[in-house]
Design an enzyme around this catalytic site. Structure first.
Site, PDB file in Angstrom:
ATOM      1  N   ASP A  28     -21.654  30.222   2.042  1.00  0.00           N
ATOM      2  CA  ASP A  28     -21.734  31.446   3.499  1.00  0.00           C
ATOM      3  C   ASP A  28     -22.557  30.866   4.301  1.00  0.00           C
ATOM      4  O   ASP A  28     -23.933  30.327   4.448  1.00  0.00           O
ATOM      5  CB  ASP A  28     -22.127  32.446   3.432  1.00  0.00           C
ATOM      6  CG  ASP A  28     -21.921  33.279   4.383  1.00  0.00           C
ATOM      7  OD1 ASP A  28     -21.909  33.429   4.950  1.00  0.00           O
ATOM      8  OD2 ASP A  28     -22.257  34.893   3.296  1.00  0.00           O
ATOM      9  N   ASP A  66     -16.906  31.697   8.961  1.00  0.00           N
ATOM     10  CA  ASP A  66     -17.911  30.979   8.561  1.00  0.00           C
ATOM     11  C   ASP A  66     -18.226  31.190   7.205  1.00  0.00           C
ATOM     12  O   ASP A  66     -19.481  31.220   6.401  1.00  0.00           O
ATOM     13  CB  ASP A  66     -19.226  31.418   9.204  1.00  0.00           C
ATOM     14  CG  ASP A  66     -19.515  32.737   8.780  1.00  0.00           C
ATOM     15  OD1 ASP A  66     -18.976  34.163   8.585  1.00  0.00           O
ATOM     16  OD2 ASP A  66     -21.135  32.958   8.324  1.00  0.00           O
ATOM     17  N   GLU A  67     -17.485  31.323   6.186  1.00  0.00           N
ATOM     18  CA  GLU A  67     -17.156  31.481   4.560  1.00  0.00           C
ATOM     19  C   GLU A  67     -16.040  30.764   4.105  1.00  0.00           C
ATOM     20  O   GLU A  67     -15.061  30.815   4.470  1.00  0.00           O
ATOM     21  CB  GLU A  67     -16.925  32.755   4.330  1.00  0.00           C
ATOM     22  CG  GLU A  67     -18.734  33.491   4.359  1.00  0.00           C
ATOM     23  CD  GLU A  67     -18.365  35.065   3.626  1.00  0.00           C
ATOM     24  OE1 GLU A  67     -18.487  35.280   2.436  1.00  0.00           O
ATOM     25  OE2 GLU A  67     -18.261  35.958   4.200  1.00  0.00           O
TER      26      GLU A  67
END
Ligand SMILES: [Mg+2]
Length: 373
Positions: free
Chosen positions: A8, A102-103
């Site tokens: 993350d 973004d993960e």
């Protein structure tokens, strides 16, 4: 043993802006909320100290942190960086689930021989994101994808949390129920009313236990069958270019995927066989965390193995794919990709129907034929 790394990115939009403009480092930076009705899309940790968080109206953020630098949200730019992040993750495993911009969840199961211990490769992945892209990230490493996500959150910012197999329950139990992904304020309230405050109290209930700890329990099962399903082909003309070889793998995988679905089983171990013109033969295997019967997932692993092991310049006269570690369907799905995989299942079921009716070559998944996904 299964290993999942949940990655993350920290304050992702802010971090991208900082990677491009170092002047923004160590300052309170807020992305979004620049227009009258805009909301904050990302806040640096320096701004968060003042109570600013994403989703907050811009005017409120300005009141809490008047000295912050406000920047407009540049989605195209963040998407570009996201692609670069996932390209790095894909270097470490053929199975990477993109959970958001973004993960990502990297299935590190079975990568030890190539990359060393999962803890070591996890550290390397986070370092690489920072070195190559200038972006800080946090990670959670666990045998269970959901727990990996939980601990990645605890490791923020710029940390890596590692949960040894067997210690999941002890680690989760004292956490508040809201620590579980998917438990929002509404469910939290409902659980609190039932007197369930901690994850430990949830785990005393069988239904929750099944949901949260099952993927780990399953890793201890020894039901994996001995038999395997394979297909191989001796090529009419020996090949030396990768894209033609990948097309051959695609065709082999389609056959195998159909047979897996026919038999109602899924495979954990994928093996490729390469025979060169001088008859030297190599086989290479990779084990994935969640058993699969999907062409797309099997092909991703087969292509990855081919790219990693092919001796360039040598001509290949035979290619084969074999899948083993077979399990009956009905296995517990991880929380993350249930709906996506369910959609694939329906898709492949209809493909199998069409193939049965009109022949094998009538339909193929576009991405299994394409050079790049
Ligand atoms: Mg993030």
């Amino acid at each position: 043993m299964r290993w999942y790394l949940h990655v993350d990115m920290d304050a992702f939009f802010v971090s991208v802006e900082r990677a491009l403009d170092p002047v923004l480092r160590d300052k309170a930076v807020i992305v979004g909320g620049t227009r009258a009705r805009g909301v904050v899309t990302s806040a640096s940790y320096e701004a968060r100290k003042y109570g600013v968080c994403s989703g907050m109206p811009g005017y409120q953020a300005r009141r809490l942190c008047p000295n912050a630098i406000f920047l407009p949200t540049r989605h195209d730019l963040y998407r570009e960086f996201s692609d670069k992040i996932f390209a790095i993750l894909h270097r470490y495993s053929p199975i990477v689930h993109k959970l958001s911009i973004d993960e990502g969840l990297v299935d590190l199961t079975g990568t030890e021989r190539l990359w060393g211990l999962p803890l070591h490769s996890s550290q390397e992945i986070l370092l690489r994101l920072r070195r190559e892209l200038g972006l800080p990230a946090s990670g959670g490493l666990s045998g269970n994808p959901m727990i990996a996500k939980v601990v990645a959150g605890l490791a923020k910012p710029s940390g890596l949390a590692y949960v040894p197999h067997g210690s999941e329950e002890a680690l989760l139990s004292p956490l508040p129920v809201a620590a579980i992904p998917g438990i929002g304020p509404k469910s939290e309230n409902m659980l609190l009313q039932q007197g369930l405050r901690t994850v430990g109290s949830l785990l005393r209930r069988d239904d929750f236990r099944q949901r949260f700890l099952r993927p780990y329990d399953q890793a201890r099962e020894t039901g994996a069958g001995d038999h395997s399903i394979g297909a191989e082909t001796t090529l009419e003309v020996s090949l030396s270019d990768l894209s033609s070889m990948e097309r051959v793998l695609g065709a082999l995988v389609e056959e195998i995927g159909g047979r897996l679905r026919d038999e109602g089983v899924r495979a954990c171990r994928i093996t490729i066989k390469i025979r060169y013109d001088d008859f030297k033969t190599v086989t290479r295997s990779h084990t994935i965390g969640v058993p699969t019967c999907f062409d797309r997932e099997i092909l991703a692993v087969a292509r990855w193995l081919l790219r990693k092991n092919l001796v360039s310049g040598k001509k290949v006269r035979l290619l084969g794919v074999n899948v083993g570690g077979l399990r009956a369907s009905g296995w517990q799905e991880s929380l993350f990709n249930f709906s996506r995989r369910h959609a694939w299942e329906n898709l492949y079921r209809s493909i199998d129907c069409i193939r049965q009716r009109y022949g094998d070559h009538t339909i193929a998944i576009a991405s299994s034929r394409a050079k790049e996904e």
